[in-house]
Design an enzyme around this catalytic site. Structure first.
Site, PDB file in Angstrom:
ATOM      1  N   HIS A   5       3.982   7.119   3.829  1.00  0.00           N
ATOM      2  CA  HIS A   5       4.926   6.009   3.649  1.00  0.00           C
ATOM      3  C   HIS A   5       4.464   5.089   2.532  1.00  0.00           C
ATOM      4  O   HIS A   5       3.332   5.176   2.074  1.00  0.00           O
ATOM      5  CB  HIS A   5       5.139   5.224   4.946  1.00  0.00           C
ATOM      6  CG  HIS A   5       3.934   4.494   5.483  1.00  0.00           C
ATOM      7  ND1 HIS A   5       3.076   5.042   6.400  1.00  0.00           N
ATOM      8  CD2 HIS A   5       3.436   3.261   5.222  1.00  0.00           C
ATOM      9  CE1 HIS A   5       2.126   4.179   6.697  1.00  0.00           C
ATOM     10  NE2 HIS A   5       2.307   3.084   5.984  1.00  0.00           N
ATOM     11  N   GLU A   8       7.638   1.071   5.063  1.00  0.00           N
ATOM     12  CA  GLU A   8       7.093   0.031   5.925  1.00  0.00           C
ATOM     13  C   GLU A   8       7.305  -1.313   5.220  1.00  0.00           C
ATOM     14  O   GLU A   8       7.095  -1.406   4.008  1.00  0.00           O
ATOM     15  CB  GLU A   8       5.588   0.266   6.139  1.00  0.00           C
ATOM     16  CG  GLU A   8       4.907  -0.773   7.011  1.00  0.00           C
ATOM     17  CD  GLU A   8       3.404  -0.506   7.190  1.00  0.00           C
ATOM     18  OE1 GLU A   8       2.816   0.245   6.395  1.00  0.00           O
ATOM     19  OE2 GLU A   8       2.832  -1.074   8.145  1.00  0.00           O
ATOM     20  N   HIS A  55       0.838  -1.208   0.000  1.00  0.00           N
ATOM     21  CA  HIS A  55       0.000   0.000   0.000  1.00  0.00           C
ATOM     22  C   HIS A  55       0.864   1.247   0.000  1.00  0.00           C
ATOM     23  O   HIS A  55       2.059   1.199   0.303  1.00  0.00           O
ATOM     24  CB  HIS A  55      -0.982   0.039   1.174  1.00  0.00           C
ATOM     25  CG  HIS A  55      -0.343   0.025   2.539  1.00  0.00           C
ATOM     26  ND1 HIS A  55      -0.097  -1.131   3.247  1.00  0.00           N
ATOM     27  CD2 HIS A  55       0.102   1.033   3.337  1.00  0.00           C
ATOM     28  CE1 HIS A  55       0.459  -0.834   4.408  1.00  0.00           C
ATOM     29  NE2 HIS A  55       0.608   0.479   4.491  1.00  0.00           N
TER      30      HIS A  55
HETATM   31 CO    CO Z   1       1.107   1.341   6.299  1.00  0.00          CO
END
Ligand code: CO
Length: 132
Positions: A79, A128, A7
């Site tokens: 992020h 991440e 994502h």
């Molecule tokens: Co995230």
């Protein structure tokens, strides 16, 4: 080592408005809001055919997203999340390579192990990693 883009996370000052923008203006499928107190955020996931967008809104006084929004009041990309097969092996490799791994492995928004990497080591972008 990294696999699919899981994502892209966007910090938003108004979660309801951002959800409505993705649902109504862009015609995307959106989740219900999910509070993640241990991460200091409330999230809404936008489901796209090939990836997801994670709308992030601060939860609590010490939320890292609150500080982000102080600098970028209208919101912005917070992020990117890449999938890895083995998060502990990924963390060990990154530490060996001299990258700054932020904190320890936590449980992320999908109930899977996640880890964050310092933006200064990754082209100015907070990364991440999620064990897929
Ligand atoms: Co995230």
């Amino acid at each position: 080592m990294i696999g699919r883009l899981n994502h892209v996370a966007i910090a938003v000052p108004d979660l309801d408005a951002a959800t409505a923008t993705y649902r109504d203006t862009l015609g995307a499928r959106v989740s219900d809001p999910l509070a993640l107190p241990e991460h200091g955020v409330t999230t809404v996931f936008v489901e796209l055919p090939n990836t997801k967008i994670e709308l992030l809104h601060p939860l609590g006084e010490t939320s890292p997203v609150a500080r982000f929004l102080e600098k970028s009041p209208s919101g912005g990309i917070h992020h990117v999340c890449y999938e890895v097969d083995d998060i502990e092996a990924a963390a060990a490799r990154l530490r060996r390579e001299g990258a700054r791994v932020l904190g320890e492995v936590k449980t992320g928004a999908h109930g899977k192990p996640v880890l964050f990497l310092h933006p200064k080591d990754f082209c100015g972008t907070l990364v991440e990693l999620e064990q897929a």
